[in-house]
Design a protein around this motif. Structure first.
Motif, PDB file in Angstrom:
ATOM      1  N   LEU A 154       0.850  -1.183   0.000  1.00 60.23           N
ATOM      2  CA  LEU A 154       0.000   0.000   0.000  1.00 60.23           C
ATOM      3  C   LEU A 154       0.884   1.231   0.000  1.00 60.23           C
ATOM      4  CD1 LEU A 154      -0.288   1.745   2.934  1.00 60.23           C
ATOM      5  CD2 LEU A 154      -1.322  -0.393   3.647  1.00 60.23           C
ATOM      6  N   LEU A 155       0.309   2.324  -0.484  1.00 61.84           N
ATOM      7  CA  LEU A 155       1.005   3.604  -0.513  1.00 61.84           C
ATOM      8  C   LEU A 155       0.135   4.637   0.171  1.00 61.84           C
ATOM      9  CD1 LEU A 155       3.387   5.342  -1.557  1.00 61.84           C
ATOM     10  CD2 LEU A 155       2.053   5.736  -3.634  1.00 61.84           C
ATOM     11  N   TYR A 156       0.742   5.407   1.065  1.00 65.84           N
ATOM     12  CA  TYR A 156       0.039   6.433   1.825  1.00 65.84           C
ATOM     13  C   TYR A 156       0.720   7.764   1.537  1.00 65.84           C
ATOM     14  CZ  TYR A 156      -1.808   8.962   5.917  1.00 65.84           C
ATOM     15  OH  TYR A 156      -2.416   9.870   6.741  1.00 65.84           O
ATOM     16  N   LEU A 157      -0.034   8.735   0.985  1.00 72.47           N
ATOM     17  CA  LEU A 157       0.525  10.037   0.634  1.00 72.47           C
ATOM     18  C   LEU A 157      -0.041  11.129   1.536  1.00 72.47           C
ATOM     19  CD1 LEU A 157       0.360   9.895  -3.280  1.00 72.47           C
ATOM     20  CD2 LEU A 157       2.229   9.201  -1.761  1.00 72.47           C
ATOM     21  N   VAL A 177      -3.885   2.483  -2.649  1.00 72.31           N
ATOM     22  CA  VAL A 177      -3.267   3.810  -2.563  1.00 72.31           C
ATOM     23  C   VAL A 177      -4.198   4.733  -1.790  1.00 72.31           C
ATOM     24  CG1 VAL A 177      -2.572   5.876  -3.866  1.00 72.31           C
ATOM     25  CG2 VAL A 177      -1.904   3.600  -4.679  1.00 72.31           C
ATOM     26  N   PHE A 178      -3.667   5.381  -0.758  1.00 74.09           N
ATOM     27  CA  PHE A 178      -4.355   6.456  -0.063  1.00 74.09           C
ATOM     28  C   PHE A 178      -3.742   7.761  -0.544  1.00 74.09           C
ATOM     29  CE2 PHE A 178      -4.705   2.963   3.085  1.00 74.09           C
ATOM     30  CZ  PHE A 178      -6.089   2.944   3.248  1.00 74.09           C
ATOM     31  N   ALA A 179      -4.560   8.639  -1.121  1.00 69.82           N
ATOM     32  CA  ALA A 179      -4.010   9.857  -1.703  1.00 69.82           C
ATOM     33  C   ALA A 179      -5.006  11.004  -1.607  1.00 69.82           C
ATOM     34  CB  ALA A 179      -3.623   9.623  -3.170  1.00 69.82           C
ATOM     35  N   ASP A 180      -4.472  12.214  -1.706  1.00 68.76           N
ATOM     36  CA  ASP A 180      -5.284  13.434  -1.729  1.00 68.76           C
ATOM     37  C   ASP A 180      -5.788  13.633  -3.157  1.00 68.76           C
ATOM     38  OD1 ASP A 180      -6.424  15.903  -1.367  1.00 68.76           O
ATOM     39  OD2 ASP A 180      -4.598  16.919  -0.722  1.00 68.76           O
ATOM     40  N   VAL A 181      -6.724  12.778  -3.551  1.00 69.15           N
ATOM     41  CA  VAL A 181      -7.186  12.760  -4.940  1.00 69.15           C
ATOM     42  C   VAL A 181      -7.845  14.082  -5.328  1.00 69.15           C
ATOM     43  CG1 VAL A 181      -8.680  11.579  -6.599  1.00 69.15           C
ATOM     44  CG2 VAL A 181      -7.482  10.259  -4.850  1.00 69.15           C
ATOM     45  N   MET A 182      -8.591  14.682  -4.425  1.00 68.53           N
ATOM     46  CA  MET A 182      -9.269  15.942  -4.735  1.00 68.53           C
ATOM     47  C   MET A 182      -8.291  17.106  -4.824  1.00 68.53           C
ATOM     48  SD  MET A 182     -12.457  15.318  -5.143  1.00 68.53           S
ATOM     49  CE  MET A 182     -13.967  14.571  -4.534  1.00 68.53           C
ATOM     50  N   GLY A 183      -7.376  17.182  -3.865  1.00 68.60           N
ATOM     51  CA  GLY A 183      -6.453  18.317  -3.833  1.00 68.60           C
ATOM     52  C   GLY A 183      -5.300  18.208  -4.804  1.00 68.60           C
ATOM     53  N   LEU A 210      -1.960  11.056  -8.538  1.00 65.12           N
ATOM     54  CA  LEU A 210      -2.417   9.795  -9.112  1.00 65.12           C
ATOM     55  C   LEU A 210      -1.940   9.662 -10.554  1.00 65.12           C
ATOM     56  CD1 LEU A 210      -4.002   7.247  -8.653  1.00 65.12           C
ATOM     57  CD2 LEU A 210      -6.120   8.508  -9.075  1.00 65.12           C
ATOM     58  N   ALA A 211      -1.924  10.777 -11.292  1.00 63.65           N
ATOM     59  CA  ALA A 211      -1.423  10.747 -12.668  1.00 63.65           C
ATOM     60  C   ALA A 211       0.038  10.300 -12.704  1.00 63.65           C
ATOM     61  CB  ALA A 211      -1.582  12.117 -13.315  1.00 63.65           C
ATOM     62  N   VAL A 264      -8.159   5.076  -2.692  1.00 65.95           N
ATOM     63  CA  VAL A 264      -9.060   5.606  -1.676  1.00 65.95           C
ATOM     64  C   VAL A 264      -8.660   7.046  -1.379  1.00 65.95           C
ATOM     65  CG1 VAL A 264      -9.863   5.382   0.703  1.00 65.95           C
ATOM     66  CG2 VAL A 264      -9.501   3.337  -0.694  1.00 65.95           C
ATOM     67  N   ALA A 265      -9.608   7.948  -1.507  1.00 61.37           N
ATOM     68  CA  ALA A 265      -9.344   9.359  -1.278  1.00 61.37           C
ATOM     69  C   ALA A 265      -9.314   9.659   0.218  1.00 61.37           C
ATOM     70  CB  ALA A 265     -10.411  10.215  -1.957  1.00 61.37           C
TER      71      ALA A 265
END
Length: 402
Positions: free
Chosen positions: A128-131, A153-159, A164-165, A180-181
């Motif tokens: 897993l990856l946590y950002l 992957v846990f990421a700040d998808v909105m901000g 993610l790209a 997962v956002a």
């Protein structure tokens, strides 16, 4: 490897304390989120949050087995109390690796805007990856993530959708990665609007307290392959279209407006659009859409159909009644059929923008009415070939299909 998401909100939580905005006012029940913190197999805690022990207890867990607490970003504001018995929280220097006695391995990743990302490999090999909030991985190159695709992957998808790209560009996130956002803030209204935007990026949100099994099959949201975004002038339709592809690398932006020599106002509009787009996107200025749709390639954003139609009507002499009656109308219909057939057959992910002009004042001229009618027909024909159709009004996207 099981992961319990104790909180999924921004560092200040959602709703923010004393914030009067509409998003915070409606962030109730399942849409209310504590600051993001993640508990891995009961032994590793990523980030702290106010009331972390109570949050763990509500999720059915104790923090008594935690052997390591890692922080991903500076915690502004009042200090977060460390519950008795927890190890002292630390941030790991970039590139450093830790191995816990439980068999979990943690590697610290450099970020482009401060903070530290953590790649965690469980005893069984799942990854897993946590950002951290507001950051994306720095210095990633194809092959750098040689261990393969992350399962979760846990990421700040909105901000930071570009985070993610970047992961997708180097093969660290793939079609089966559960994205997962987290760090969700009040920049986006919660509820259905947040879920819609996340689904467009191939991501999802989960309620606080959710436990996930890394590597277990999850229904990853399907990104619509063909989307039409309609709207009036300054409705936000182009922003909505661009937002849908921000989390994907190597997007081809097709500008059908071309350049207009000596028109400074048009040049300013084009420059504003270009400045808003991610720097990794390529741009093609053309109305020859059929060959582009026939090629394999990265996702494509077409902005917009109304300018394509103007060019097509110019080419068939549609503004002259005699030419229109003697073959111009027939030629335009054929060009529209070619375009819609190309959209039907394309294998690319395509997001297309068009104007909705049929709801206002009836144009005063015959040519204006002809253009309005033909654009309505084109929009309807194009929409019939798209999995998703949106209408943007006052910056709000209404789903008409999909």
């Amino acid at each position: 490897m099981d992961v319990t998401v104790l909180g999924t909100g921004a560092p200040a939580g959602l709703p923010r304390p004393d914030c009067p905005c509409a998003a915070c006012a409606t962030a109730l029940g399942g849409d209310a989120r504590a600051a993001t913190a993640v508990l891995v197999d009961g032994v590793l805690l990523l980030d702290l949050m106010p009331g972390v022990a109570f949050a763990a207890a509500r999720a059915g867990h104790s923090l008594g087995g935690v052997r390591q607490v890692l922080l991903s970003h500076p915690h502004d504001g009042p200090a977060v109390e460390v519950p008795a018995g927890l190890p002292q929280p630390v941030r790991v220097p970039d590139g450093r690796e830790l191995t816990l006695l439980t068999g979990h391995r943690v590697r610290a990743l450099a970020m482009d805007a401060g903070g530290t990302g953590y790649a965690v490999t469980g005893p069984g090999g799942r990854r897993l990856l946590y950002l951290p909030p507001g950051s994306a991985p720095a210095g990633l190159t194809p092959g750098a993530e040689s261990a393969g695709v992350y399962d979760l992957v846990f990421a700040d998808v909105m901000g930071r959708p570009d985070a993610l790209a970047r992961l997708r560009a180097v093969g660290a996130a793939g079609p089966t990665t559960d994205v997962v956002a987290v760090h969700l803030d009040h920049d986006v209204p919660p509820g259905a609007e947040a879920r819609r935007r996340l689904a467009a990026a191939g991501a999802r949100a989960v309620p606080d307290g959710t436990t996930l099994t890394v590597g277990a099959y999850e229904e990853v949201p399907d990104v619509p392959r063909r989307t039409l975004v309609l709207g009036g002038a300054r409705s936000g339709k182009s922003v909505e279209a661009e937002r849908r592809l921000e989390s994907f690398p190597d997007v081809l932006y097709v500008a059908t407006g071309g350049s207009r020599s000596g028109d400074t106002e048009w040049a300013a509009r084009v420059a504003a659009h270009r400045e808003r787009r991610p720097g990794s996107w390529q741009t093609a200025e053309t109305c020859d859409l059929v060959p582009l749709l026939a090629k394999d390639g990265p996702p494509m954003l077409i902005d917009c159909l109304s300018l394509w139609l103007t060019d097509a009507m110019d080419s068939v002499g549609a503004w002259d009644d005699a030419e229109w009656a003697s073959g111009g109308e027939r030629a335009l219909r054929e060009r529209v059929r070619e375009l819609t057939a190309a959209v039907r057959a394309t294998r690319r992910t395509v997001v297309t923008v068009s104007n909705e002009v049929g709801s206002g004042i009836v144009p005063a001229t015959a040519s204006g009415r002809r253009y309005r009618d033909e654009l309505g027909r084109l929009n309807a024909a194009f929409a019939s070939e798209c999995e998703q159709v949106l209408l943007v009004v006052a910056g709000q996207a209404l789903v008409l299909r999909g």
